[in-house]
Design an enzyme around this catalytic site. Structure first.
Site, PDB file in Angstrom:
ATOM      1  CG  ASP A 410      -2.109  -0.980   0.995  1.00  0.00           C
ATOM      2  OD1 ASP A 410      -2.420  -1.284  -0.164  1.00  0.00           O
ATOM      3  OD2 ASP A 410      -2.687  -1.441   1.990  1.00  0.00           O
ATOM      4  N   GLY A 412       4.257   1.413  -1.315  1.00  0.00           N
ATOM      5  CA  GLY A 412       5.059   1.430  -2.526  1.00  0.00           C
ATOM      6  C   GLY A 412       4.268   1.395  -3.810  1.00  0.00           C
ATOM      7  CB  ALA A 492      -9.047  -0.326  -1.897  1.00  0.00           C
ATOM      8  CE1 TYR A 494      -9.343  -3.987   7.095  1.00  0.00           C
ATOM      9  CE2 TYR A 494      -8.757  -5.107   5.054  1.00  0.00           C
ATOM     10  CZ  TYR A 494      -9.200  -5.158   6.363  1.00  0.00           C
ATOM     11  OH  TYR A 494      -9.515  -6.354   6.935  1.00  0.00           O
TER      12      TYR A 494
END
Length: 774
Positions: A410, A412, A492, A494
Site C-alpha cells: 500500500d 510502494g 480501497a 481499508y
C-alpha cells in the site's frame, strides 16, 4: 519545558523538578466549542525570530576582533520542512521545461514530488544557528572558535516522473530558489541538478489512473454483456477497483503498466454511502493496460450469482442504515482552560521535555524528524534522526481467483500520504488540536492540498504512577498524558490510522489502527470455504495478514556527526539446576551484541521476553551503564504463506521482525524504490544486508516489521471496529531515575462531591479500609 523564547532551566541530572505544572485536562459534559476551535500555533509575536544576522564580533585577548560572517538573508524554510505548494510548482515547472519536445512535456505524469532531504550536517547547522532549538553548542568547535555558516544550502526537490508515451520512469533532482518560489508564484526558475531514467520499473499508481481504469472497464461492451447475465443493467451501480497486478510471472513484467480490477455492485445508485463492497461480482477477469488505458484481456470465466443484498450491510447513522442508534451516550468534552501544553513554531513542536519536527511525504505520510528530550542539566539529548512507516503489505490466504493475487504494497504501490484524509475535529481528533496541511502534486502536475491532514493533540492516558503507604494511608498519584501525532488514510476498502505517542516517562509508542471494510468474496449457493469466514448468505471474507514496516534512524545520545550506537538483544534465560540454582527459581536477562547485519536478522520471541536495546557506546548513566533505548515488541506474526509464495519475491523483508543496518543514503524502502510489478528477487533490505556491514559502533537504522493475522469475524461487518497493534521505544538506563517523578499532582476538581456518581440521588460515601484496619 523550554519554549522557543526562553532558555531551558538547568536541573539535577536525575530529573528536572523545575518544570511548571501543565494545564489540566478535564473531562466535562459542558460544551466548549469556542475554546476547541482555537489554533494553538505559537503567535508570531512570541516566536523566536529566524536568525538574519549573527552576534557582534568578540574581541580576542590581543584586542583584535574575530571576524564572523553575517548571513546574506533570512532562511524561511527549515531544511526538513515539507515542500510548500509554491516549491512543488517550481519543481514541476522546471522539469516540464526541461522536456526536449512538446510531445515529451505533454506526456509527463508526476507521480511524486517530495523534499530531497539534505545531509545530516546541514540539519545540524540549521538547528544550531537558523531555527529552533538554536543550540550551537551541539556542533563541534574548531580551535579558532565556532564554525558559523553564512547561509544554508538551497532546498531541493526529488521528482518521480512517468512518461505516459514511452512507458519510462525517471528520477529528477531540482534545486529550488526560495525567492523565486515565493515571489513568482511557481514560475520555473529552479535548476535541474540531475535526471536519470530508471529501467525495468513501474512507479506507484495514481488515483487519476484508477478513476480512468474504472471508466474504461465499465464502458467495455463484453463487460456490459457479462453484467446483464448477472441481472445488472445500470452501470452506475458498479464499482471497479483497480489493483496492481504484483509479479507472478513474466506476463506481469514492468514492460507494461498493468492493473486488474475487482468488481462490486451496489443495490441503489442514489445512495452515495451504501456499502458497495457488500456485493462482489466474481468470475470476471479484466486486465487493463494503464499506459494506454485500454482493456487488453477480458474473460467471463464463471457465472457466480450475485450475493443477495444484506440488510446489515450499511454503517450510516440510524434510519439511513435501517436501524436505530443507541440513545444513552452522554456528551464527553475535553476541556483545557489554559490551553494545551505544546508549542508549535512552523513544523517544530515542543511538549513537556520533548521536541521534534513534523514532516510528510506522499509515500510514507507522517514523518517525525530530530526527536530529542530536554533532560535538565544534561540539556537536549537526541534519540532519533527520523521515524516513519515506510511500507505495508497485505497478503491474502485464499488460493482461489482473484484472491491469491491480493498482496498489496500500500505504500510502494499507492502511497499512504497521497491517500490521507482531511481530519474532522471532534471525530478523528478530540480536544485542543493543531492541524498541519499536506501539499502534493496530482498526476498532471497540478497542486492539491489536504487540509487538516496531520493532527497534533494531547490525551489523558490514565494513571502515570501511584503508591499508597499501607501504614499511613497516604498516597501519591499522577495522571499520565501523552502527545499524539497522527494521520489516517484510506486504501480501497481499508482505513489505516498511523500514530506516534510521546509520553511523560520518556516512552515513544508507535501505533497502527486498522478499520474500514473487509475485502469480500462471493460464494455459490451452499458453498463454504475454509480460507475465510462466512459473513452473510453468499458472502465470505478471506483470511489475510497486515504487515507494517517502521524505519527508525536512531541517534541515542549522539550529537551531530557522532555515530556511537550499537544494538544489543536481550533474552531472559532460565538458570540450569545446580549449585547456583538450588531452589530452581532463578532466571536472568542475557545480552548479546549484534555485531553485523546478518547477525541482526531477528524474530520476536515472547517466550524469552526478547527485546532489543540501542545503546550509546560512549555515554553512561550514574551506575556506569551505557545509556540506551529499547524496542519492545507488541503482538506480532510472520508470513503464513509458503516460502515459494510469489509475493515473497518482492517482500523478503517480511521473513524477519527486526533488521538492523548502518545508515546509508538511499536505503529508504525495504522492498526497494519501485515494488510495483518488480521482477527482481529480494530487492531492497534483504539484498542490502548481504554486505554484512559491521554494527558495533555506527549510525544505526532499525527496521521493525510487525503484523496481525486477521481471521474475520461477523463482528467485523459491516465496518470493522479498530484493531490496534504497534510497539514501544522505552528508555533503558537513559535516565538516572524515573523521568516522570517530577510530574506535578493534578488538580482534583472532579473528586468533589458534585461529581460523585450517586445511587438513587445519594452521594456514595468514601471509605478507607486501610485506615479502618489501623
Amino acid at each position: 519545558m523550554a519554549s522557543t523564547s526562553k532558555k531551558t532551566t538547568p536541573s539535577p541530572p536525575c530529573c528536572d523538578s523545575t518544570t511548571p505544572a501543565p494545564p489540566p485536562i478535564r473531562r466535562d459534559a459542558t460544551s466548549s466549542s469556542s475554546l476547541v476551535q482555537q489554533d494553538w500555533t505559537v503567535p508570531s509575536a512570541d516566536r523566536r525570530p529566524v536568525v538574519d544576522s549573527l552576534p557582534e564580533p568578540s574581541k580576542t585577548a590581543s584586542g583584535t576582533k574575530t571576524v564572523i560572517p553575517v548571513m546574506l538573508r533570512a532562511q524561511t524554510s527549515h531544511p526538513l520542512d515539507p515542500l510548500s505548494a509554491a516549491e512543488i510548482s517550481v519543481a514541476v515547472a522546471t522539469v516540464r521545461a526541461a522536456g526536449a519536445t512538446p510531445e515529451l512535456r505533454d506526456s509527463m505524469r508526476f507521480v511524486e514530488v517530495v523534499l530531497f532531504e539534505p545531509d545530516k550536517h546541514v540539519v545540524a547547522l540549521a538547528d544550531a544557528y537558523f531555527f529552533p532549538p538554536f543550540q550551537p553548542s551541539l556542533l563541534p568547535r574548531s580551535k579558532g572558535g565556532p564554525i558559523i555558516p553564512t547561509k544554508l544550502p538551497p532546498r531541493r526537490a526529488r521528482l518521480v516522473v512517468y512518461n505516459k508515451r514511452s512507458n519510462e520512469t525517471s528520477l529528477w533532482i531540482v534545486e529550488l530558489s526560495e525567492v523565486h518560489a515565493a515571489t513568482r508564484g511557481g514560475h520555473h526558475r529552479g535548476k535541474v541538478i540531475s535526471s536519470q531514467v530508471v529501467p525495468d520499473v513501474q512507479p506507484p499508481m495514481d488515483a487519476v489512473e484508477y478513476a480512468e481504469c474504472e471508466a474504461v472497464v465499465k464502458d467495455l461492451h463484453p463487460f456490459r454483456e457479462a453484467m446483464k447475465q448477472r441481472g445488472i443493467e445500470d452501470m452506475d451501480l458498479l464499482m471497479a477497483d483497480g489493483w496492481c497486478v504484483g509479479y507472478h510471472s513474466d506476463a506481469d513484467a514492468p514492460s507494461r503498466r498493468l492493473a486488474k480490477t475487482l468488481i462490486f455492485c451496489r443495490t441503489e445508485s442514489d445512495c452515495p454511502m451504501e456499502n458497495g463492497y457488500a456485493r462482489p461480482v466474481e468470475g470476471i477477469h479484466v486486465l487493463v493496460d494503464m499506459q494506454n488505458m485500454r482493456v487488453i484481456e477480458f474473460e467471463d470465466r464463471k457465472l457466480v450469482p450475485l450475493p443477495p443484498a444484506d440488510p446489515l450491510r450499511n454503517y450510516t447513522p440510524g434510519e439511513t442504515r435501517g436501524g436505530v442508534d443507541r440513545s444513552d451516550v452522554k456528551p464527553l468534552q475535553i476541556i483545557q482552560p489554559e490551553g494545551p501544553s505544546f508549542r508549535v513554531n512552523g513544523h517544530y513542536v515542543e511538549w513537556q521535555k520533548w521536541n521534534f519536527r513534523i514532516g510528510f511525504t506522499p509515500r510514507e505520510g507522517l514523518v517525525i524528524h530530530s526527536v530529542a528530550y530536554v533532560d535538565g542539566s544534561r540539556g537536549r539529548r537526541p534519540l532519533a534522526h527520523r521515524l516513519s512507516f515506510v511500507e505495508m503489505v497485505v497478503p491474502y490466504g485464499d488460493p482461489n481467483e482473484p484472491h491469491y493475487r491480493k498482496n498489496a504494497f500500500d505504500a510502494g504501490e499507492d502511497g499512504l500520504g497521497k491517500n490521507a484524509h482531511s481530519l474532522k475535529k471532534g471525530c478523528d481528533c478530540l480536544g485542543f488540536i493543531k492541524y498541519f496541511d499536506a501539499h502534493f502534486t496530482n498526476f498532471t502536475g497540478g497542486i492539491e492540498t489536504i487540509e487538516n491532514c496531520v493532527c497534533l493533540h494531547e490525551e489523558d492516558h490514565g494513571i502515570l504512577w501511584k503508591h499508597q503507604d499501607w501504614r499511613t494511608g497516604l498516597a501519591e498519584v499522577r495522571r499520565s498524558r501523552r502527545l499524539t501525532v497522527s494521520f489516517i488514510c484510506t486504501v480501497a476498502n481499508y482505513e489505516y490510522g498511523f500514530f506516534w505517542h510521546f509520553y511523560q516517562d520518556g516512552k515513544i509508542e508507535a501505533e497502527v489502527k486498522l478499520t474500514g471494510i473487509l475485502s469480500l468474496g462471493a460464494l455459490q449457493p451452499g458453498e463454504t470455504r475454509k480460507y475465510g469466514t462466512t459473513i452473510a448468505p453468499g458472502l465470505y471474507a478471506p483470511v489475510h495478514q497486515h504487515f507494517f514496516v517502521a524505519r527508525m534512524d536512531m541517534a541515542v545520545d549522539c550529537r551531530p556527526g557522532e555515530a556511537f550506537n550499537q544494538v544489543v538483544e536481550v533474552n531472559v534465560e532460565v538458570e540450569k539446576p545446580g549449585e547456583t540454582n538450588v531452589h530452581n527459581n532463578a532466571f536472568y536477562a542475557k545480552e548479546t551484541l549484534l555485531r553485523s547485519e546478518l547477525e541482526a536478522m531477528r524474530a520476536c520471541n515472547p517466550q524469552t521476553a526478547r527485546h532489543w536495546i540501542v545503546r550509546n557506546t560512549r555515554t553512561v548513566n550514574r551506575t556506569g551503564q551505557l545509556t540506551g533505548y529499547k524496542l519492545v515488541p507488541g503482538s506480532n506474526c510472520l508470513p503464513l504463506a509458503g516460502s515459494e509464495a510469489k509475493f515473497l519475491r518482492r517482500a523478503a523483508f517480511l521473513n524477519h521482525n527486526l533488521w538492523v543496518t548502518p545508515y546509508t543514503h538511499g536505503e529508504m524502502f525495504p522492498g526497494g524504490e519501485f515494488p510495483n510489478q518488480n521482477p527482481r528477487v529480494d530487492e531492497g533490505l534483504a539484498t542490502w544486508v548481504k554486505q554484512n556491514r559491521p554494527l558495533e559502533e555506527t549510525d544505526i537504522v532499525l527496521w521493525y516489521v510487525f503484523g496481525i493475522t486477521h481471521v474475520p469475524r461477523l463482528e467485523d461487518w459491516p465496518v470493522m471496529p479498530v484493531e490496534r497493534l504497534g510497539f514501544m521505544l522505552m528508555p533503558h538506563g537513559f535516565f538516572n531515575c524515573s523521568p516522570a517523578v517530577d510530574v506535578p499532582p493534578s488538580t482534583c476538581e472532579l473528586d468533589a462531591k458534585d461529581n460523585d456518581v450517586k445511587d438513587n440521588g445519594v452521594t456514595k460515601p468514601l471509605q478507607n479500609g486501610v485506615l479502618a484496619k489501623l
